[in-house]
Design a protein around this motif. Structure first.
Motif, PDB file in Angstrom:
ATOM      1  N   GLY A  35       0.833  -1.287  -0.020  1.00 38.45           N
ATOM      2  CA  GLY A  35       0.057   0.065   0.039  1.00 38.45           C
ATOM      3  C   GLY A  35       0.741   1.209  -0.017  1.00 38.45           C
ATOM      4  O   GLY A  35       0.743   2.337  -0.831  1.00 38.45           O
ATOM      5  N   SER A  36       1.935   1.312   0.816  1.00 36.44           N
ATOM      6  CA  SER A  36       2.883   2.285   0.997  1.00 36.44           C
ATOM      7  C   SER A  36       3.573   2.642  -0.253  1.00 36.44           C
ATOM      8  O   SER A  36       3.481   3.939  -0.795  1.00 36.44           O
ATOM      9  CB  SER A  36       3.690   2.415   1.958  1.00 36.44           C
ATOM     10  OG  SER A  36       4.717   1.193   1.655  1.00 36.44           O
ATOM     11  N   ILE A  37       4.154   1.547  -0.996  1.00 36.51           N
ATOM     12  CA  ILE A  37       4.527   1.783  -2.203  1.00 36.51           C
ATOM     13  C   ILE A  37       3.635   2.286  -3.430  1.00 36.51           C
ATOM     14  O   ILE A  37       4.032   3.149  -3.932  1.00 36.51           O
ATOM     15  CB  ILE A  37       5.131   0.208  -2.803  1.00 36.51           C
ATOM     16  CG1 ILE A  37       6.270  -0.257  -1.808  1.00 36.51           C
ATOM     17  CG2 ILE A  37       5.617   0.244  -4.160  1.00 36.51           C
ATOM     18  CD1 ILE A  37       6.714  -1.601  -2.134  1.00 36.51           C
ATOM     19  N   ALA A  38       2.437   1.704  -3.387  1.00 37.11           N
ATOM     20  CA  ALA A  38       1.313   2.024  -4.450  1.00 37.11           C
ATOM     21  C   ALA A  38       1.033   3.488  -4.265  1.00 37.11           C
ATOM     22  O   ALA A  38       1.155   4.405  -5.261  1.00 37.11           O
ATOM     23  CB  ALA A  38       0.158   1.464  -4.236  1.00 37.11           C
ATOM     24  N   PHE A  39       0.635   4.177  -2.962  1.00 38.63           N
ATOM     25  CA  PHE A  39       0.391   5.527  -2.825  1.00 38.63           C
ATOM     26  C   PHE A  39       1.648   6.405  -2.974  1.00 38.63           C
ATOM     27  O   PHE A  39       1.396   7.306  -3.764  1.00 38.63           O
ATOM     28  CB  PHE A  39      -0.079   5.617  -1.385  1.00 38.63           C
ATOM     29  CG  PHE A  39      -1.593   5.160  -1.115  1.00 38.63           C
ATOM     30  CD1 PHE A  39      -2.564   6.304  -1.569  1.00 38.63           C
ATOM     31  CD2 PHE A  39      -1.957   3.760  -1.217  1.00 38.63           C
ATOM     32  CE1 PHE A  39      -4.035   6.022  -1.582  1.00 38.63           C
ATOM     33  CE2 PHE A  39      -3.488   3.456  -1.049  1.00 38.63           C
ATOM     34  CZ  PHE A  39      -4.344   4.761  -1.252  1.00 38.63           C
ATOM     35  N   GLY A  40       2.585   5.953  -2.730  1.00 35.38           N
ATOM     36  CA  GLY A  40       3.853   6.878  -2.719  1.00 35.38           C
ATOM     37  C   GLY A  40       4.246   6.899  -4.231  1.00 35.38           C
ATOM     38  O   GLY A  40       4.649   8.124  -4.727  1.00 35.38           O
ATOM     39  N   ALA A  41       4.129   5.770  -4.855  1.00 38.66           N
ATOM     40  CA  ALA A  41       4.391   5.872  -6.559  1.00 38.66           C
ATOM     41  C   ALA A  41       3.398   6.678  -7.253  1.00 38.66           C
ATOM     42  O   ALA A  41       3.980   7.346  -8.103  1.00 38.66           O
ATOM     43  CB  ALA A  41       4.411   4.273  -6.816  1.00 38.66           C
TER      44      ALA A  41
END
Lengths: 171, 333
Positions: B122-128
């Protein structure tokens, strides 16, 4: 083969071996899936270093630390070893030492002898007259004349200045 | 023959010069301490003791370092492609949404080792996602990434204020934060790692996202020096004209690199949210994105340099907090 080896043909901060695959890095030989096959790339670079007498013979050295002539040989090796049928060469000997010039000229003639098409673009009249079978002179974005390689420099010079060209076009 | 590209030997460039920088920085800081009438040696002692004096202090130092490794890697990845991502701050902030949503959704029913990977994705997806927009704007519209990423930091900030005061805040609470997560949303501490060295972690929030940071550092090394994408990134970073000649698609690299950079920044959110506060608070990033720029520069954009640089900055953070409280105490007396 690009005429500007410093900005286009090579990445000076790369290792020699990294430059020897520039533009051909999609080739399966140099890859393991999405990963680079470092051994294959270095072996390939060392092979080219041998064949083209690139000095110092060190595939891991930074490209910026090679002399102009040897940098040009890195580009030459990369493009010629792909065995292209047509090779467009821009200013192959600009800023290159005498020994390397001779070497590069010999390689270009060899290409021709193998029946490959070579289009040489250069500002060195001596180079053009020594290497070419046909000379096309351009002026203001147009081809203004075709000459044999034994044409004199004066003749070519007039064409280059657009003088002869206009006469020919008028005829 | 003069050689404009002459290079110092590796040990000097990567070891000696940062060390000299550090010593000079300490000397200058010492002068400032002297100016305000304190003994600089005392200050240095309190600082280093505050960062490493006890197991608990070391735990705090490494907790801060974890955060800075993520943001440092984020900035470094973009550097390698010649992009200056100043938006790690905002990307980490938005990445927190992914962590918080995963925790709010699963914390009461799942153990942490299920929640953690989902929160990570989730953190990767939102950051990306937050880095994709500036990347896309740079690639397709030519809007400069430095400007757009700074602007996106502010947009992220406003968006989070909205989300934390209106959407994610539990009913009947005034504080702009999510509810506190149950056990599933809490990462285990690395007390065993410190106890190997005979240290007691105390209250320090040093948690397993540190190990994830080390893994990420290795992953970044592989990406940059061992993959085709990394090769294309570096070509573009060193020489855009050579990249064009080599048939490398500039827009594609810009967008992909920005998304990787944003994903790394987003992962930073795991550390404070799941590792320390067990909830998402307003402004939990606290400037770590900007520290990441300094970490990446000091670490020469190499993971092996970024980890020690991040630990150094962690030490400065923790040591400064400790020495500040020491000073206050001595003045009170």
């Amino acid at each position: 083969m690009p005429e500007d080896r410093h900005h286009v043909g090579l990445v000076l901060k790369f290792e020699e071996s990294e430059n020897s695959i520039l533009g051909y890095h999609h080739d399966k030989r140099y890859l393991n899936g999405v990963f680079l096959n470092i051994e294959a790339i270095r072996a390939d670079a060392e092979d080219k270093i041998q064949k083209y007498d690139i000095r110092p013979p060190n595939a891991r050295l930074r490209t910026a630390n090679f002399s102009g002539g040897n940098q040009q040989k890195i580009v030459l090796a990369r493009e010629m070893e792909r065995g292209p049928d047509v090779l467009i060469i821009g200013q192959p000997t600009r800023g290159v030492d005498v020994g390397a010039i001779e070497f590069i000229h010999k390689r270009i003639i060899e290409m021709r002898d193998q029946g490959k098409a070579v289009l040489l673009v250069s500002v060195e009249l001596d180079e053009i007259r020594a290497l070419s079978d046909r000379i096309l002179v351009m002026f203001a974005g147009r081809i203004v004349g075709e000459r044999d390689p034994d044409a004199t420099e004066g003749e070519l010079g007039l064409l280059m200045a657009g003088v002869e060209g206009r006469k020919e076009a008028a005829e | 023959m003069s050689n404009p590209y002459a290079k110092l030997p590796g040990w000097a460039e990567y070891g000696l010069i940062p060390l000299i920088n550090l010593v000079v920085a300490f000397l200058v800081a010492g002068l400032v301490v002297l100016l305000v009438g304190e003994n600089p040696l005392d200050a240095a002692y309190h600082m280093i003791n505050g960062a490493f004096g006890r197991g608990e202090y070391i735990g705090f130092t490494l907790y801060y370092a974890t955060t800075f490794i993520f943001t440092g890697l984020s900035v470094a990845v973009a550097f390698h492609a010649g992009l200056f991502n100043i938006g790690s701050e905002g990307q980490a902030y938005i990445g927190g949404i992914g962590v918080a949503l995963a925790c709010l959704w699963l914390d009461q029913t799942m153990p942490w080792y299920i929640v953690f990977p989902i929160a990570m994705l989730g953190s990767i997806a939102f950051g990306a996602l937050w880095a994709f927009l500036p990347g896309w704007l740079q690639a397709k519209r030519g809007s400069h990434i430095v400007i757009t990423t700074i602007m996106f930091n502010f947009i992220a900030s406003s968006l989070m204020v909205y989300l934390l005061t209106r959407v994610l805040k539990p009913l009947g609470s005034m504080a702009p934060q999510t509810r506190t997560f149950a056990e599933g949303g809490q990462l285990p501490k690395l007390d065993w790692l410190l106890s190997i060295f005979g240290l007691d972690i105390g209250n320090a929030p040093f948690n397993i996202s540190f190990l994830l940071a080390i893994l990420a550092a290795f992953g970044v090394w592989v990406l940059i020096w061992r993959t085709k994408l990394g090769y294309e990134m570096r070509t573009m970073g060193h020489s855009p004209s050579a990249a064009r000649y080599a048939g490398i698609s500039e827009p594609r690299i810009i967008i992909v690199v920005m998304m990787i950079s944003g994903g790394l920044a987003g992962m930073m959110a795991l550390n404070p949210i799941m590792g320390e506060q067990f909830r998402m608070q307003l402004d939990f990033v606290q400037g770590a994105g900007f520290v990441g720029i300094a970490v990446a520069l000091m670490g020469r954009s190499h993971p092996a340099g970024i980890i020690p640089a991040a630990i150094l900055f962690g030490m400065l953070y923790q040591g400064a907090l400790k020495s500040r409280s020491k000073c206050r105490r001595s003045h009170a007396i």
